[in-house]
Design a protein around this motif. Structure first.
Motif, mmCIF file in Angstrom:
data_model
loop_
_atom_site.group_PDB
_atom_site.id
_atom_site.type_symbol
_atom_site.label_atom_id
_atom_site.label_comp_id
_atom_site.label_asym_id
_atom_site.label_seq_id
_atom_site.Cartn_x
_atom_site.Cartn_y
_atom_site.Cartn_z
ATOM 1 N N CYS A 66 0.908 -1.132 -0.110
ATOM 2 C CA CYS A 66 -0.085 -0.053 -0.004
ATOM 3 C C CYS A 66 0.689 1.073 -0.126
ATOM 4 O O CYS A 66 1.799 1.315 0.760
ATOM 5 N N ARG A 67 0.588 1.932 -0.816
ATOM 6 C CA ARG A 67 1.379 3.486 -1.125
ATOM 7 C C ARG A 67 0.907 4.498 -0.234
ATOM 8 O O ARG A 67 1.413 5.655 -0.133
ATOM 9 N N GLY A 68 -0.145 4.304 0.408
ATOM 10 C CA GLY A 68 -0.537 5.302 1.553
ATOM 11 C C GLY A 68 -1.369 6.774 0.686
ATOM 12 O O GLY A 68 -1.516 6.619 -0.618
ATOM 13 N N LEU A 69 -1.478 7.807 1.452
ATOM 14 C CA LEU A 69 -2.047 8.969 0.905
ATOM 15 C C LEU A 69 -0.909 9.920 0.680
ATOM 16 O O LEU A 69 0.249 9.936 1.484
ATOM 17 N N CYS A 70 -1.089 10.601 -0.210
ATOM 18 C CA CYS A 70 -0.029 11.760 -0.763
ATOM 19 C C CYS A 70 -0.098 12.559 0.638
ATOM 20 O O CYS A 70 -1.361 13.171 1.077
ATOM 21 N N ALA A 71 1.039 13.098 1.037
ATOM 22 C CA ALA A 71 0.877 14.000 2.441
ATOM 23 C C ALA A 71 0.770 15.405 1.603
ATOM 24 O O ALA A 71 0.718 16.402 2.654
ATOM 25 N N VAL A 72 0.696 15.819 0.489
ATOM 26 C CA VAL A 72 0.488 17.215 0.102
ATOM 27 C C VAL A 72 -1.013 17.335 -0.199
ATOM 28 O O VAL A 72 -1.736 18.269 0.484
ATOM 29 N N CYS A 73 -1.513 16.413 -1.188
ATOM 30 C CA CYS A 73 -2.852 16.582 -1.458
ATOM 31 C C CYS A 73 -3.848 15.669 -0.663
ATOM 32 O O CYS A 73 -5.031 15.996 -0.942
ATOM 33 N N PRO A 91 -1.436 14.051 -8.795
ATOM 34 C CA PRO A 91 -0.640 14.757 -9.819
ATOM 35 C C PRO A 91 0.808 14.183 -9.647
ATOM 36 O O PRO A 91 1.564 14.591 -10.407
ATOM 37 N N GLY A 92 1.236 13.834 -8.483
ATOM 38 C CA GLY A 92 2.695 13.570 -8.608
ATOM 39 C C GLY A 92 3.551 14.195 -7.289
ATOM 40 O O GLY A 92 4.658 14.623 -7.263
ATOM 41 N N HIS A 93 2.796 14.715 -6.234
ATOM 42 C CA HIS A 93 3.468 15.294 -5.205
ATOM 43 C C HIS A 93 4.521 14.508 -4.437
ATOM 44 O O HIS A 93 5.409 15.158 -4.129
ATOM 45 N N ALA A 152 7.821 14.870 -5.623
ATOM 46 C CA ALA A 152 8.344 16.386 -5.963
ATOM 47 C C ALA A 152 9.797 16.348 -5.162
ATOM 48 O O ALA A 152 10.077 16.026 -4.107
ATOM 49 N N PRO A 153 10.708 17.008 -6.056
ATOM 50 C CA PRO A 153 11.924 17.058 -5.762
ATOM 51 C C PRO A 153 12.366 17.946 -4.442
ATOM 52 O O PRO A 153 11.627 18.944 -4.292
ATOM 53 N N GLY A 154 12.943 17.295 -3.396
ATOM 54 C CA GLY A 154 13.217 17.945 -2.254
ATOM 55 C C GLY A 154 12.014 18.254 -1.144
ATOM 56 O O GLY A 154 12.140 18.843 -0.115
ATOM 57 N N PHE A 155 11.076 17.503 -1.500
ATOM 58 C CA PHE A 155 9.861 17.330 -0.553
ATOM 59 C C PHE A 155 10.302 16.928 0.912
ATOM 60 O O PHE A 155 10.667 15.903 0.972
#
Ligand SMILES: [Zn+2]
Ligand SMILES: [Zn+2]
Length: 156
Positions: A120-127, A137-139, A142-145
């Motif tokens: 399971c890849r979980g939820l995006c921490a951004v959106c 969309p690919g957060h 994101a480089p440097g997150f």
């Protein structure tokens, strides 16, 4: 139960069906589906041995993506209820309360940290999108997150 106590070796089959409301943080027994247990109680000196099977419907919440799902859970029981005041499961007079040993066995069989699937890849921490569905969309990439590596450390 007193006949079992007075007569070691005597056995009695017990079938239970009851709704229960037992829960861990992310897993619980579905209270709408009754627990079913088939037990054989056997008198021993100083107590009763309860052995058999208990079946419940377990509901889990994925610790990564928060998806909820249900699954049948069947657990073997082998416990002693004793008159000894030090015993883990006590007989109170003629009463054998089977709920504590059943509850402990069922909760022990539940996952402490449920996962809907091993990868399971979980939820995006951004959106907040479910990363399993590709709706983000690919957060995550994101480089440097700054929290991506930290999250990897926290989530084995
Ligand atoms: Zn998940
Ligand atoms: Zn996202």
């Amino acid at each position: 139960m007193s006949d079992l106590l007075r007569d070691p070796g005597h056995r009695r089959a017990v079938d239970l069906e009851a709704p229960v409301d037992w829960a861990l943080e992310l897993s619980r027994v579905d209270p709408k589906t009754p627990l079913r247990a088939h037990l054989v109680l056997e008198g021993t000196s100083g107590g009763i041995v309860a052995r058999g099977r208990v079946a419940v419907t377990a509901r889990h919440i994925c610790r990564r993506c928060l998806t909820e799902w249900a699954e049948p859970l069947e657990v073997e029981i082998l416990e002693v209820l004793a008159t000894d005041p030090e015993a883990e499961y006590r007989l109170h007079g003629d009463e054998a309360d089977l709920e504590p040993p059943l509850r402990d066995a069922v909760l022990l069989a539940m996952p402490l940290r449920p996962l809907c699937r091993p990868d399971c890849r979980g939820l995006c921490a951004v959106c907040g999108a479910d990363l399993n569905t590709g709706s983000c969309p690919g957060h995550d990439e994101a480089p440097g997150f700054p929290f991506a590596s930290l999250r990897d450390l926290l989530e084995p």
